[in-house]
Design an enzyme around this catalytic site. Structure first.
Site, PDB file in Angstrom:
ATOM      1  N   TRP A 158     -27.047  31.368 -41.707  1.00 45.03           N
ATOM      2  CA  TRP A 158     -28.419  30.931 -41.440  1.00 45.03           C
ATOM      3  C   TRP A 158     -29.446  31.584 -42.359  1.00 45.03           C
ATOM      4  O   TRP A 158     -30.572  31.114 -42.449  1.00 45.03           O
ATOM      5  CB  TRP A 158     -28.808  31.225 -39.974  1.00 45.03           C
ATOM      6  CG  TRP A 158     -28.547  32.645 -39.568  1.00 45.03           C
ATOM      7  CD1 TRP A 158     -27.443  33.109 -38.910  1.00 45.03           C
ATOM      8  CD2 TRP A 158     -29.363  33.788 -39.811  1.00 45.03           C
ATOM      9  NE1 TRP A 158     -27.527  34.475 -38.744  1.00 45.03           N
ATOM     10  CE2 TRP A 158     -28.697  34.913 -39.282  1.00 45.03           C
ATOM     11  CE3 TRP A 158     -30.606  33.985 -40.436  1.00 45.03           C
ATOM     12  CZ2 TRP A 158     -29.217  36.210 -39.351  1.00 45.03           C
ATOM     13  CZ3 TRP A 158     -31.127  35.270 -40.519  1.00 45.03           C
ATOM     14  CH2 TRP A 158     -30.432  36.370 -39.970  1.00 45.03           C
ATOM     15  N   LYS A 182     -20.146  22.671 -42.647  1.00 38.13           N
ATOM     16  CA  LYS A 182     -20.793  22.982 -41.363  1.00 38.13           C
ATOM     17  C   LYS A 182     -21.813  24.102 -41.584  1.00 38.13           C
ATOM     18  O   LYS A 182     -21.437  25.239 -41.844  1.00 38.13           O
ATOM     19  CB  LYS A 182     -19.770  23.427 -40.318  1.00 38.13           C
ATOM     20  CG  LYS A 182     -20.376  23.429 -38.908  1.00 38.13           C
ATOM     21  CD  LYS A 182     -19.732  24.389 -37.960  1.00 38.13           C
ATOM     22  CE  LYS A 182     -20.154  25.802 -38.163  1.00 38.13           C
ATOM     23  NZ  LYS A 182     -21.563  26.107 -37.830  1.00 38.13           N
ATOM     24  N   GLY A 238     -20.481  34.834 -44.418  1.00 42.66           N
ATOM     25  CA  GLY A 238     -20.812  35.286 -43.069  1.00 42.66           C
ATOM     26  C   GLY A 238     -20.218  36.653 -42.811  1.00 42.66           C
ATOM     27  O   GLY A 238     -19.982  37.428 -43.743  1.00 42.66           O
ATOM     28  N   GLU A 260     -17.438  35.400 -48.756  1.00 45.21           N
ATOM     29  CA  GLU A 260     -18.566  36.284 -49.094  1.00 45.21           C
ATOM     30  C   GLU A 260     -19.018  36.883 -47.775  1.00 45.21           C
ATOM     31  O   GLU A 260     -19.645  36.210 -46.952  1.00 45.21           O
ATOM     32  CB  GLU A 260     -19.661  35.465 -49.782  1.00 45.21           C
ATOM     33  CG  GLU A 260     -20.623  36.344 -50.559  1.00 45.21           C
ATOM     34  CD  GLU A 260     -21.969  36.472 -49.889  1.00 45.21           C
ATOM     35  OE1 GLU A 260     -22.158  37.490 -49.176  1.00 45.21           O
ATOM     36  OE2 GLU A 260     -22.816  35.582 -50.066  1.00 45.21           O
ATOM     37  N   CYS A 294     -27.212  39.787 -47.036  1.00 40.90           N
ATOM     38  CA  CYS A 294     -25.991  40.614 -47.110  1.00 40.90           C
ATOM     39  C   CYS A 294     -26.084  41.634 -48.234  1.00 40.90           C
ATOM     40  O   CYS A 294     -25.396  42.642 -48.207  1.00 40.90           O
ATOM     41  CB  CYS A 294     -24.770  39.754 -47.383  1.00 40.90           C
ATOM     42  SG  CYS A 294     -24.576  38.439 -46.226  1.00 40.90           S
ATOM     43  N   GLU A 393     -24.413  46.961 -40.958  1.00 43.74           N
ATOM     44  CA  GLU A 393     -25.606  46.292 -41.504  1.00 43.74           C
ATOM     45  C   GLU A 393     -26.664  46.172 -40.406  1.00 43.74           C
ATOM     46  O   GLU A 393     -26.364  45.624 -39.338  1.00 43.74           O
ATOM     47  CB  GLU A 393     -25.246  44.863 -41.908  1.00 43.74           C
ATOM     48  CG  GLU A 393     -24.717  44.695 -43.300  1.00 43.74           C
ATOM     49  CD  GLU A 393     -24.401  43.217 -43.565  1.00 43.74           C
ATOM     50  OE1 GLU A 393     -24.905  42.694 -44.557  1.00 43.74           O
ATOM     51  OE2 GLU A 393     -23.651  42.606 -42.781  1.00 43.74           O
TER      52      GLU A 393
HETATM   53  C1  SIN Z   1     -26.952  37.097 -49.091  1.00 42.07           C
HETATM   54  O1  SIN Z   1     -26.882  38.250 -49.417  1.00 42.07           O
HETATM   55  O2  SIN Z   1     -26.867  36.793 -47.918  1.00 42.07           O
HETATM   56  C2  SIN Z   1     -27.222  36.095 -50.173  1.00 42.07           C
HETATM   57  C3  SIN Z   1     -28.312  36.610 -50.982  1.00 42.07           C
HETATM   58  C4  SIN Z   1     -28.475  35.997 -52.333  1.00 42.07           C
HETATM   59  O3  SIN Z   1     -27.864  34.999 -52.706  1.00 42.07           O
HETATM   60  O4  SIN Z   1     -29.265  36.550 -53.079  1.00 42.07           O
END
Ligand code: SIN
Length: 491
Positions: A158, A182, A238, A260, A294, A393
């Site tokens: 999201w 999805k 995710g 990722e 992330c 995180e």
């Molecule tokens: C992510 O870290 O969730 C993606 C961030 C990005 O593409 O810069």
């Protein structure tokens, strides 16, 4: 809340399967809520395994024709999609901002960022090449071809409702794969608008299919794709636990995977750094999307000799960030995605303070006129590895500062995590720069730079942050097999 767009056709509420917009087979609906308040402002299909299988039927049927289409034709269609994304950038930004809570200026940036991957992969489609290998035996030719893997299932988060799905769909289509996708249950509207634009661009029936589902019914959709041997690849962004589940469950049909996953990025400020540049870099990378990325720094290590000067400048900048409704021009920190997210941030800060951290700025929930799901941008000092925010995180606007005294110690601490997505450091010593860049156990390193993502660069992690790369030429490779042809009797 009402979502008013210049082109109301972008607001889709059904699945796209085989070029048709259809309700979920069981007729169920998924409410889409305003992240600031939790109030419903739209709804989309809440799909199940039956819908997921129909999407694969369409993608499997479309695969042969799409994969055999000349690369230049695929590229032209993807370019048309790119042009439509740009033509609708204001509407797309408004959808992102409304459903995700991203401040408008960042949402506009996300549209351009996502579109840059679409353009990049349209161009890369025409550069897919294999090899002709020098033969060891006379009379034989050894050739290496690149072929699309087949049907790809894309499952996206999201926090970047447009960019994450665009950078999966674009390389898949460029490689000649067909897609079932999805989007996250919290932000389905941006993805559906993208699918609508792809359809308007002329992407043929069955090549791109999209289903939406609630948190409760997502496992049904994903399990149907995991079990289906026609799905040859899963690409997922995710959490690490979900990534591990996908890796385990796709083993039965040995699908190719790109994962990722979570990060726990260190951000290191050495005593020879340009402190103003380091403050700029940290504010840009830590507070982008309210810290809900992330790759955003989760642990900030500052050398003892510059600690107080750095913290003073940082606190001034962070304390001045404007918290407010995402769609309000001027907002810099919008609402967090939901109540659970704000609770987690508050829990991390409470735990840190209970274990000896001190709040320099922020450190509390904020209630705006718009709703309760806000958290003040925060700087904490005296952070230690015993605190929850050091291992997990936070996914929020909190910068915890750890003090360090030497390079070996900080490298050891920075690498002391199961995760390895991104790392950042600031230094002006060229020898140190190479030493530290090589010692950090991450897939990406920002050196005197806080904004590292770009369509031309390979985005991805190591260790429990996953594998596979998005963007760059490596991002296209992830959607292709290598096939070897050996032709004999030529002598
Ligand atoms: C992510 O870290 O969730 C993606 C961030 C990005 O593409 O810069």
């Amino acid at each position: 809340m009402a979502l008013s767009l210049a082109d109301a056709a972008l607001l889709r509420s059904q699945n796209l399967i085989d070029h048709q917009w259809r309700d979920a087979g069981l007729g169920r609906r998924l409410p889409v809520t305003d992240p600031a308040t939790g109030e419903t402002f739209a709804s989309v299909a809440d799909s199940d395994a039956g819908d997921a299988r129909l999407a694969v039927d369409a993608a499997a049927a479309a695969f042969l024709a799409w994969s055999r289409r000349p690369a230049r034709e695929r590229a032209q269609l993807i370019k048309r999609w790119h042009a439509l994304i740009l033509a609708h950038q204001d509407d797309l930004a408004r959808i992102i901002s409304t459903e995700q809570g991203k401040p408008m200026h960042e949402a506009r940036g996300e549209v351009l960022y996502g579109a840059s991957y679409v353009e990049w992969f349209a161009e890369e489609a025409t550069r897919i090449c294999g090899d002709i290998v020098a033969e060891a035996v006379p009379g034989r030719k050894l050739l290496v071809l690149k072929e699309p893997v087949g049907v790809v299932a894309a499952i996206t988060p999201w926090n970047f409702p447009l960019a994450m799905i665009a950078r999966k769909i674009a390389p898949a289509l460029a490689a000649g794969c067909t897609v079932v996708a999805k989007p996250a249950e919290d932000t389905p509207l941006t993805a559906l608008a993208l699918a609508w634009l792809a359809q308007q661009a002329g992407i043929p029936a069955g090549v791109l299919n999209m289903v939406t589902a609630s948190r409760e019914h997502t496992p049904g959709v994903v399990d149907a794709w995991l079990a289906d041997s026609r799905v040859r690849k899963i690409t997922f962004t995710g959490s690490t636990p979900v990534g591990k589940h996908l890796a385990r469950e796709s083993a039965a049909t040995l699908k190719k995977l790109s994962l990722e996953l979570g990060g726990n990025a260190p951000f290191i400020v050495f005593d020879d750094a340009d402190l103003d540049a380091a403050v700029d870099g940290l504010v840009a990378s830590k507070f982008r999307n309210g810290g809900q990325t992330c790759v955003c720094p989760n642990r900030v290590y500052v050398h003892d000799a510059v600690h107080d000067a750095f913290v003073g400048r940082l606190a001034q900048r962070v304390g001045a960030l404007h918290v407010g409704p995402a769609t309000e021009e001027g907002a810099q920190i919008g609402p967090m995605i939901n109540a659970r997210a704000v609770d987690k941030i508050a829990r991390h800060v409470e735990d840190a303070v209970a274990r000896g951290a001190r709040v320099v700025t922020g450190g509390k929930r904020v209630r705006t006129a718009d709703g309760p799901h806000y958290y003040a941008p925060t700087v904490l000092v005296d952070a230690t590895p015993a605190m929850e925010l050091s291992c997990e995180e936070t996914f929020g606007p909190v910068a915890p500062i750890f003090r360090f005294r030497d390079e070996a110690e900080v490298i050891r601490d920075a690498n002391d995590t199961p995760f390895g997505l991104a790392a950042y450091f600031y230094s002006n010593d060229i020898r140190r720069i190479w030493r530290v860049a090589q010692a950090l156990e991450t897939g990406m390193v920002g050196i005197n730079e806080g904004a590292i993502a770009a369509e031309a660069a390979p985005f991805g992690g190591v260790k429990e942050s996953g594998y596979g790369r998005e963007g760059s030429r490596h991002g296209l490779d992830d959607y292709m097999h290598t096939k070897y042809l050996c032709q004999g009797q030529l002598g």
